[in-house]
Write a protein that holds these residues in place. Structure first.
Motif, mmCIF file in Angstrom:
data_model
loop_
_atom_site.group_PDB
_atom_site.id
_atom_site.type_symbol
_atom_site.label_atom_id
_atom_site.label_comp_id
_atom_site.label_asym_id
_atom_site.label_seq_id
_atom_site.Cartn_x
_atom_site.Cartn_y
_atom_site.Cartn_z
ATOM 1 N N GLY A 43 3.350 -2.347 -9.578
ATOM 2 C CA GLY A 43 4.037 -1.513 -8.599
ATOM 3 C C GLY A 43 3.742 -0.042 -8.791
ATOM 4 O O GLY A 43 2.978 0.353 -9.681
ATOM 5 N N GLN A 44 4.353 0.765 -7.963
ATOM 6 C CA GLN A 44 4.218 2.217 -8.030
ATOM 7 C C GLN A 44 5.597 2.841 -7.857
ATOM 8 O O GLN A 44 6.522 2.210 -7.360
ATOM 9 C CB GLN A 44 3.291 2.736 -6.918
ATOM 10 C CG GLN A 44 1.874 2.241 -7.023
ATOM 11 C CD GLN A 44 0.964 2.801 -5.955
ATOM 12 O OE1 GLN A 44 -0.241 2.555 -5.975
ATOM 13 N NE2 GLN A 44 1.518 3.542 -4.997
ATOM 14 N N HIS A 46 8.265 5.460 -6.121
ATOM 15 C CA HIS A 46 8.518 5.922 -4.756
ATOM 16 C C HIS A 46 9.141 7.313 -4.819
ATOM 17 O O HIS A 46 10.145 7.522 -5.510
ATOM 18 C CB HIS A 46 9.476 4.975 -4.028
ATOM 19 C CG HIS A 46 8.882 3.641 -3.707
ATOM 20 N ND1 HIS A 46 8.208 3.384 -2.542
ATOM 21 C CD2 HIS A 46 8.865 2.477 -4.409
ATOM 22 C CE1 HIS A 46 7.800 2.127 -2.532
ATOM 23 N NE2 HIS A 46 8.186 1.558 -3.659
ATOM 24 N N HIS A 139 2.679 -2.986 -2.375
ATOM 25 C CA HIS A 139 1.958 -1.819 -1.846
ATOM 26 C C HIS A 139 0.684 -2.308 -1.152
ATOM 27 O O HIS A 139 -0.418 -2.267 -1.712
ATOM 28 C CB HIS A 139 1.639 -0.831 -2.968
ATOM 29 C CG HIS A 139 2.870 -0.296 -3.636
ATOM 30 N ND1 HIS A 139 3.530 0.830 -3.208
ATOM 31 C CD2 HIS A 139 3.578 -0.772 -4.689
ATOM 32 C CE1 HIS A 139 4.591 1.038 -3.970
ATOM 33 N NE2 HIS A 139 4.637 0.079 -4.880
ATOM 34 N N GLU A 141 -1.000 -1.042 1.158
ATOM 35 C CA GLU A 141 -2.010 -0.018 1.378
ATOM 36 C C GLU A 141 -2.955 0.085 0.188
ATOM 37 O O GLU A 141 -4.143 0.388 0.336
ATOM 38 C CB GLU A 141 -1.346 1.332 1.667
ATOM 39 C CG GLU A 141 -0.677 2.035 0.487
ATOM 40 C CD GLU A 141 0.675 1.449 0.076
ATOM 41 O OE1 GLU A 141 1.272 1.957 -0.885
ATOM 42 O OE2 GLU A 141 1.120 0.469 0.730
#
Length: 447
Positions: A43-44, A46, A139, A141
């Motif tokens: 994940g990243q 936010h 994600h 993208e």
């Protein structure tokens, strides 16, 4: 909690078997779908809107199923079910924030660990046939940017979610330790309440006892005094101390995270002896008896209905409602006092995946129309872990329509009014279904 060295030795022995299970599941679904592998993204972060800070990071549960790396974004797992899993571990050059420690735990030898100093370096490690690899993560993208052609295939997610219901011995040991640690916090919270603390202070006592803050917890702690216990997801946490003369009850619903696995425990306490304390004891008996009825092959929704029969008999015995059991259930009166589901799957997530799935292809069986908030309709099988959390509440927004209706004439409103200040009761244990019976992780941990 066991000494750390002993615990790590136990986990090391169980982890190899756990990975073998995950590898086998991966091989099966890749073969079914004609895929080459899974690229699982941790994940990243936010960014908060119009701010220069990020929301707390929460790892992808598909990622932490493979290893307990819970706090590091931009990591990847490349798995094909056969080869040694590749872990792309993110360690930037950064003087603003703490960089993740070098991996040094019981699981490291099971992975081919490579390091990323920038997120985009993942492209250097992806296989040549990446269009045949599925991306699992939040994600899309990023998946598109690095050329992974199949983001979150429904068939893959359905398969993995369905099989997540069957816990490996490693996962069960994580859940046992999550309960051991959680029980420590619940005992500290009870002691804090009995010492006159506020909701906010009780929560601090709980977090200190378990050694986890709000960002590490698997869900927001519910710490409710008096009528706040009638708010099912109450997380306001008042800083005001309630005077002893006005203290009636305390409900805490709180868990911990252990290697990525959650405990989810609830207890209700009375400030003094009396009718409410007796009601807690009576519901506790019913909760233990419904747990004893858990058997392989029985559908969870049937267990939930049986709990409504038990609650109806309790409402009769305490003279709260003067109706037959069947009439109470048929007219929805028991739903007024017990509006939520009996429980749910527990594991990598508090409300773990797969509760409505009837087959690995994702066949869905919704909650019965009569009980719309039930979170599990699965047939109970060996290796599954559930919460069992019956409740009995005095909720204004549910009681008032009952009072105005025909069934309201059969309710002892004087007794209801006397119990409203207490809010309600919930008692929740975490249990494992084995072939020879049920293991109660919460009770065996001392609560």
């Amino acid at each position: 909690i066991r000494p750390e060295q002993d615990a790590m030795s136990t986990y090391s022995q169980l982890f190899a078997q756990h990975l073998d299970t995950l590898q086998r599941r991966t091989r099966d679904i890749l073969q079914q779908q004609g895929l080459s592998g899974l690229a699982i993204h941790s994940g990243q972060t936010h960014r908060i809107f119009l701010d220069d800070q990020d929301y707390p990071f929460k790892v992808n549960p598909q990622f932490k199923a493979w290893l307990p790396v819970l706090d590091n974004p931009h990591c990847w797992l490349l798995v094909d079910g056969v080869s040694k899993p590749v872990l792309l571990f993110y360690r930037p050059v950064d003087f603003w924030h703490k960089v993740a420690d070098l991996p040094n735990a019981f699981w490291v030898d099971f992975f081919d660990i490579r390091f990323l100093t920038r997120p985009e370096q993942v492209a250097d490690h992806l296989p040549a046939d990446k269009q045949e690899w599925a991306y699992l993560g939040g994600h899309l993208e990023v998946a598109q940017l690095v050329g992974l052609g199949q983001p979150n295939p429904e068939a893959v997610l359905n398969y993995l979610h369905y099989h997540r219901a069957y816990k490996t011995p490693y996962e069960l040991e994580c859940l046992r330790d999550a309960n051991r640690l959680g029980v420590r916090g619940h005992i500290a919270a009870k002691d804090s309440f009995m010492a006159g603390a506020s909701e906010f202070e009780i929560n601090l006592a709980y977090m200190k006892a378990v050694g986890q803050g709000a960002n590490e917890a698997p869900y927001g702690n519910i710490v409710a005094i008096n009528r706040n216990a009638a708010i099912l997801h109450y997380t306001h946490l008042s800083t005001q101390r309630v005077p002893d003369a006005e203290r009636h009850s305390f409900l805490i619903d709180a868990g911990v995270d252990y290697h990525g696995y959650a405990s989810d425990i609830t207890r209700t306490w009375a400030w003094r002896r009396g009718e409410f304390a007796d009601l807690i004891a009576a519901l506790d008996v019913q909760q233990q008896e419904i747990i004893a009825e858990i058997k392989p092959g029985r559908r969870y929704s049937e267990l939930h209905l049986q709990m409504h029969h038990r609650l109806a008999r309790l409402l009769q015995a305490t003279e709260l409602v003067d109706m037959s059991v069947d009439e109470m259930i048929h007219t929805g009166v028991t739903n007024v006092f017990f509006p939520h589901g009996l429980g749910h799957f527990l594991g990598l997530q508090v409300h773990d995946a797969g509760g409505f799935m009837q087959a690995e292809r994702g066949t869905h069986l919704a909650a019965p129309e009569q009980f719309p908030y039930l979170r599990c309709t699965r047939v109970m099988e060996v290796g599954q872990v559930f919460t069992i959390e019956p409740g009995l509440y005095f909720i204004d927004s549910l009681l008032e329509p009952l009072r105005r209706g025909e069934q309201g004439k059969r309710v002892n409103w004087n007794k209801v009014e006397a119990l409203r200040p207490f809010g309600g009761i919930r008692i929740e244990d975490n249990v494992v279904l084995h072939g020879d019976g049920v293991e109660n992780l919460t009770r065996q941990a001392g609560l």
